[in-house]
Design a protein around this motif. Sequence first.
Motif, PDB file in Angstrom:
ATOM      1  N   ALA A   1       2.828  -2.987 -24.481  1.00 30.89           N
ATOM      2  CA  ALA A   1       3.373  -2.055 -25.399  1.00 30.89           C
ATOM      3  C   ALA A   1       4.717  -2.076 -25.730  1.00 30.89           C
ATOM      4  N   ILE A   2       5.079  -1.697 -26.827  1.00 31.62           N
ATOM      5  CA  ILE A   2       6.591  -1.729 -27.205  1.00 31.62           C
ATOM      6  C   ILE A   2       6.872  -0.505 -27.978  1.00 31.62           C
ATOM      7  N   THR A   3       8.251   0.062 -27.197  1.00 31.33           N
ATOM      8  CA  THR A   3       8.537   1.318 -27.570  1.00 31.33           C
ATOM      9  C   THR A   3       9.338   1.266 -29.277  1.00 31.33           C
ATOM     10  N   TRP A   4       9.568   2.607 -29.524  1.00 31.61           N
ATOM     11  CA  TRP A   4      10.143   2.391 -30.729  1.00 31.61           C
ATOM     12  C   TRP A   4      11.517   2.610 -30.714  1.00 31.61           C
ATOM     13  N   ILE A   5      12.111   3.251 -29.840  1.00 31.38           N
ATOM     14  CA  ILE A   5      13.597   3.792 -29.845  1.00 31.38           C
ATOM     15  C   ILE A   5      14.411   2.534 -29.305  1.00 31.38           C
ATOM     16  N   THR A   6      13.864   1.701 -28.338  1.00 31.04           N
ATOM     17  CA  THR A   6      14.691   0.733 -27.652  1.00 31.04           C
ATOM     18  C   THR A   6      13.929  -0.700 -28.086  1.00 31.04           C
ATOM     19  N   THR A   7      12.821  -0.737 -28.547  1.00 26.21           N
ATOM     20  CA  THR A   7      11.954  -1.629 -28.589  1.00 26.21           C
ATOM     21  C   THR A   7      11.785  -2.498 -27.382  1.00 26.21           C
ATOM     22  N   GLY A   8      11.887  -1.685 -26.195  1.00 22.82           N
ATOM     23  CA  GLY A   8      11.480  -2.056 -24.916  1.00 22.82           C
ATOM     24  C   GLY A   8      10.178  -2.744 -24.691  1.00 22.82           C
ATOM     25  N   THR A   9       9.574  -3.449 -23.993  1.00 24.45           N
ATOM     26  CA  THR A   9       8.232  -4.131 -23.854  1.00 24.45           C
ATOM     27  C   THR A   9       7.810  -3.826 -22.374  1.00 24.45           C
ATOM     28  N   TYR A  10       6.505  -3.905 -22.416  1.00 20.00           N
ATOM     29  CA  TYR A  10       5.690  -3.709 -21.096  1.00 20.00           C
ATOM     30  C   TYR A  10       4.481  -4.397 -21.235  1.00 20.00           C
ATOM     31  N   TYR A  11       4.236  -5.221 -20.206  1.00 20.09           N
ATOM     32  CA  TYR A  11       3.068  -5.911 -20.176  1.00 20.09           C
ATOM     33  C   TYR A  11       2.078  -5.837 -18.943  1.00 20.09           C
ATOM     34  N   ALA A  12       0.977  -6.087 -18.987  1.00 22.21           N
ATOM     35  CA  ALA A  12       0.047  -6.166 -17.755  1.00 22.21           C
ATOM     36  C   ALA A  12       0.395  -7.467 -17.261  1.00 22.21           C
ATOM     37  N   ASP A  13       0.298  -7.368 -15.693  1.00 16.51           N
ATOM     38  CA  ASP A  13       0.487  -8.705 -14.795  1.00 16.51           C
ATOM     39  C   ASP A  13      -0.438  -9.699 -15.310  1.00 16.51           C
ATOM     40  N   PRO A  14      -1.648  -9.707 -15.752  1.00 16.47           N
ATOM     41  CA  PRO A  14      -2.370 -11.001 -16.073  1.00 16.47           C
ATOM     42  C   PRO A  14      -1.901 -11.747 -17.485  1.00 16.47           C
ATOM     43  N   VAL A  15      -1.192 -11.145 -18.285  1.00 15.96           N
ATOM     44  CA  VAL A  15      -0.625 -11.781 -19.458  1.00 15.96           C
ATOM     45  C   VAL A  15       0.896 -11.896 -19.446  1.00 15.96           C
ATOM     46  N   LYS A  16       1.741 -11.485 -18.547  1.00 14.10           N
ATOM     47  CA  LYS A  16       2.898 -11.738 -18.483  1.00 14.10           C
ATOM     48  C   LYS A  16       3.228 -13.077 -18.565  1.00 14.10           C
ATOM     49  N   GLY A  17       4.369 -13.604 -19.368  1.00 14.36           N
ATOM     50  CA  GLY A  17       4.732 -14.801 -19.436  1.00 14.36           C
ATOM     51  C   GLY A  17       4.026 -15.705 -20.492  1.00 14.36           C
ATOM     52  N   ARG A  18       2.915 -15.043 -21.013  1.00 12.93           N
ATOM     53  CA  ARG A  18       1.878 -15.761 -21.821  1.00 12.93           C
ATOM     54  C   ARG A  18       2.056 -15.092 -23.247  1.00 12.93           C
ATOM     55  N   PHE A  19       1.948 -13.608 -23.323  1.00 17.24           N
ATOM     56  CA  PHE A  19       1.752 -13.033 -24.445  1.00 17.24           C
ATOM     57  C   PHE A  19       3.090 -12.121 -24.645  1.00 17.24           C
ATOM     58  N   THR A  20       3.495 -12.080 -26.044  1.00 13.28           N
ATOM     59  CA  THR A  20       4.722 -11.275 -26.417  1.00 13.28           C
ATOM     60  C   THR A  20       4.402 -10.388 -27.722  1.00 13.28           C
ATOM     61  N   ILE A  21       4.624  -9.115 -27.247  1.00 16.80           N
ATOM     62  CA  ILE A  21       4.499  -8.158 -28.259  1.00 16.80           C
ATOM     63  C   ILE A  21       5.656  -7.906 -29.071  1.00 16.80           C
ATOM     64  N   SER A  22       5.532  -7.629 -30.364  1.00 20.53           N
ATOM     65  CA  SER A  22       6.750  -7.328 -31.157  1.00 20.53           C
ATOM     66  C   SER A  22       6.389  -6.482 -32.341  1.00 20.53           C
ATOM     67  N   ARG A  23       7.351  -6.161 -33.059  1.00 23.39           N
ATOM     68  CA  ARG A  23       7.259  -5.099 -34.277  1.00 23.39           C
ATOM     69  C   ARG A  23       8.077  -5.361 -35.336  1.00 23.39           C
ATOM     70  N   ASP A  24       7.510  -5.167 -36.738  1.00 27.53           N
ATOM     71  CA  ASP A  24       8.512  -5.293 -37.709  1.00 27.53           C
ATOM     72  C   ASP A  24       7.964  -3.942 -38.569  1.00 27.53           C
ATOM     73  N   ASN A  25       9.134  -3.131 -38.336  1.00 29.96           N
ATOM     74  CA  ASN A  25       8.944  -1.745 -38.845  1.00 29.96           C
ATOM     75  C   ASN A  25       9.018  -1.889 -40.469  1.00 29.96           C
ATOM     76  N   ALA A  26       9.627  -2.733 -41.236  1.00 30.57           N
ATOM     77  CA  ALA A  26       9.848  -2.774 -42.249  1.00 30.57           C
ATOM     78  C   ALA A  26       8.354  -3.140 -42.958  1.00 30.57           C
ATOM     79  N   LYS A  27       7.329  -3.792 -42.291  1.00 32.89           N
ATOM     80  CA  LYS A  27       6.110  -4.024 -42.654  1.00 32.89           C
ATOM     81  C   LYS A  27       5.057  -3.286 -41.801  1.00 32.89           C
ATOM     82  N   ASN A  28       5.423  -2.282 -41.128  1.00 33.28           N
ATOM     83  CA  ASN A  28       4.499  -1.346 -40.562  1.00 33.28           C
ATOM     84  C   ASN A  28       3.515  -2.033 -39.681  1.00 33.28           C
TER      85      ASN A  28
END
Length: 123
Positions: free
Chosen positions: A50-77
């Motif tokens: 998950a990625i928050t909107w206000i701080t773009t903080g991120t959260y990951y499930a343990d099985p994917v930590k270090g392998r997956f990265t969530i990001s967002r581009d608000n200009a592109k929704n």
Amino acid sequence: QVQLVESGGGLVPAGGSLRLSCAASAGRFSTTSMGWFRQAPGKEREFVAAITWITTGTYYADPVKGRFTISRDNAKNTVYLQMNSLKPEDTAVYYCAAHMRGNYYYPDSYNYWGQGTQVTVSS
């Protein structure tokens, strides 16, 4: 009403990479936290990231930590899920979702969902 459309799934060998995208229809995307979940056959839907909107903080499930990265581009929704070092156990339908309130790890905290995109990792 928010519409979410995922793309980028496919078949990849173990150790490979994929990048999933989730495009949101016009709305308050920039002020909405977003999440990714997955569901394998016969299993319950589980939190991935998950990625928050206000701080773009991120959260990951343990099985994917270090392998997956969530990001967002608000200009592109759009929200992304970069998946590296994929394993056969990552095989599932991946869904993006718009967070409503509550704990990011629970599906009930999200009120809009995409249709899902299949990710298959071969061994």
